[in-house]
Structure formats: structure tokens, C-alpha cells
Design an enzyme around this catalytic site. Structure first.
Site, PDB file in Angstrom:
ATOM      1  N   LYS A 219     -26.456  22.474  -1.544  1.00 47.93           N
ATOM      2  CA  LYS A 219     -25.092  21.742  -2.246  1.00 47.93           C
ATOM      3  C   LYS A 219     -25.695  20.545  -2.988  1.00 47.93           C
ATOM      4  CE  LYS A 219     -20.855  21.099   0.212  1.00 47.93           C
ATOM      5  NZ  LYS A 219     -20.198  20.560   1.258  1.00 47.93           N
TER       6      LYS A 219
HETATM    7  C1  E4P Z   1     -16.714  20.561   1.532  1.00 49.06           C
HETATM    8  O1  E4P Z   1     -17.563  21.325   1.346  1.00 49.06           O
HETATM    9  C2  E4P Z   1     -16.501  19.324   2.177  1.00 49.06           C
HETATM   10  O2  E4P Z   1     -17.273  19.447   3.226  1.00 49.06           O
HETATM   11  C3  E4P Z   1     -15.171  19.114   2.775  1.00 49.06           C
HETATM   12  O3  E4P Z   1     -14.092  20.184   2.653  1.00 49.06           O
HETATM   13  C4  E4P Z   1     -14.692  17.642   2.559  1.00 49.06           C
HETATM   14  O4  E4P Z   1     -13.452  17.527   3.172  1.00 49.06           O
HETATM   15  P1  E4P Z   1     -12.612  16.387   3.735  1.00 49.06           P
HETATM   16  O5  E4P Z   1     -11.940  15.733   2.380  1.00 49.06           O
HETATM   17  O6  E4P Z   1     -11.850  16.685   5.007  1.00 49.06           O
HETATM   18  O7  E4P Z   1     -13.909  15.405   4.136  1.00 49.06           O
END
Ligand code: E4P
Length: 215
Positions: A83
């Protein structure tokens, strides 16, 4: 639509995986930090539990360092998807990693232009954060519809990974919009099963069966 868990909690992943409905996992530095365990150890354990893409995020913000980190993460297991954040350095690193055959999930996407750039950089998937947009009175799901349309218009192979999901309605709308993947917290995953009429109906069936003296 593929269903992923958005967690670094092995207990939750194990439970969802045991149902045979889990296609992959996304993690981020906040989720991993919460577990208080070694990143590598958690990733290896998750990769051995789920035979699907497991996103692991780099924490560098400079191209060369991201590429190095990405390569190291990808070496941990064949299931790892690296990522990278949606910043210029992140997209430069994405292009290089993708050229080496490493799958990249470009994260922290909040606009259609960002998604277009991620696709052009060769991202395997892009993660628009819909809940965080809703939180600031923006329409997260409208962004998903825009990105899906743009990718279809130009036949981009980059998948839309709907992220920052807060409730089951987000999952329904992501599927209606044509999102390829939807990642969610374990609590939302469990909510997908629930309907009060299912519980009432099952209780009645079993009650009637028992009342008729059936075993
Ligand atoms: C995506 O890969 C992220 O980890 C995630 O969906 C972030 O979500 P949040 O806004 O609940 O922290």
C-alpha cells in the site's frame, strides 16, 4: 464484489476466514499499531490464514524508501499487496513497484483525479475512503460512482477498493455502484448477516417443529 476485512486483529480475521467468505484483508499503520505486535509477524500470520490479497502499507514518504520498503514487504509472502499513499512520491513508487510485478494498493484517495492518476501509475487497486468523506459532509459514495465510471470509460484494469466503510448500507451502495472490492471493520462484516425477520422466522420454525413433537 470481493469482501475484505479492514483490521490487523488476527482473532477477527480467523473468525471471518472460518466462514469461507473472506476474500482478503487490508491493514494500515493505525490498525497495526493498535495490535502492539511486530508488523512482520502479524502479516505472516494473516497471510497464512487468508489465501487472498493482504494489504500492507509503507510508512516512508520518499520514492526510493517506499520502493525499498515495498519490495521488503512483498518478499514476506506472495499474498502481500503493497500500500502506497496517494502523493506524488507514492505514485512514482507505485509505477516502479508495478513494473517489477508487485501489486500496489494506492491508498488515501479522496478525489476522482487522484484515482485517475493512481490507475495511470499502474496501481492494482485504489482505495477511496468513503466514510472519511461522509464525516466532512461530502458524498463518499458519489466518488465511488465517479471512479467506477472513469475506469470503465478507459478500460483501466485498476480495481476500486471501497474503504473507510462504516455500516452495511455502505456495502450495499458499493455493490450497486460496481465497486470491485469492499473492505470493512469486523463489526460491519457481522452486521451483513443480520435481519430481525431471519431470527423471528427461525425461532418460529424451530418452535413449530418442537411443538409437533419432532426431534
Ligand atoms: C483502508 O484500507 C483503510 O484501512 C481504512 O478503510 C480506513 O478506514 P477508517 O476511515 O475507518 O480509518
Amino acid at each position: 464484489m470481493k469482501l475484505y476485512l479492514d483490521t490487523a486483529n488476527v482473532k477477527e480475521i480467523k473468525e471471518a476466514a472460518s466462514m469461507g467468505l473472506l476474500d482478503g484483508v487490508t491493514t494500515n499503520p493505525s490498525l497495526v499499531a493498535k495490535e502492539g505486535r511486530s508488523f512482520r509477524e502479524v502479516l505472516l500470520e494473516v497471510c497464512n490464514l487468508v489465501d487472498g490479497p493482504i494489504s500492507a502499507e509503507v510508512v516512508s514518504v520518499e520514492e526510493d524508501a517506499m520502493v525499498k520498503e515495498g519490495r521488503d514487504l512483498a518478499k514476506i509472502h506472495k499474498n502481500i499487496v503493497v500500500k502506497c499513499p496517494l502523493i506524488p512520491e507514492g505514485l512514482k513508487a507505485t509505477r516502479r513497484l508495478a513494473a517489477e510485478g508487485i501489486r500496489v494498493n494506492v491508498t488515501l484517495c479522496f478525489s476522482p483525479t487522484q484515482a485517475l492518476l493512481a490507475a495511470k501509475a499502474g496501481a492494482w487497486c485504489v482505495s477511496p475512503f468513503i466514510g472519511r468523506l461522509d464525516d466532512i459532509s461530502s458524498d463518499g459514495m458519489a466518488l465511488i460512482r465517479q471512479i467506477v465510471t472513469i475506469f470503465r470509460n478507459y478500460d483501466f484494469k485498476t480495481q476500486v477498493l471501497v474503504a473507510s466503510v462504516r455500516h452495511p448500507q455502505h456495502v450495499v451502495e458499493a455493490a450497486l455502484a460496481g465497486g470491485h472490492i469492499c473492505t470493512m471493520p469486523f463489526t460491519v462484516f457481522l452486521q451483513l448477516f443480520k435481519h430481525p425477520l431471519t431470527d423471528i422466522g427461525l425461532k418460529k420454525f424451530l418452535g413449530d417443529w418442537g411443538a409437533a413433537g419432532r426431534q
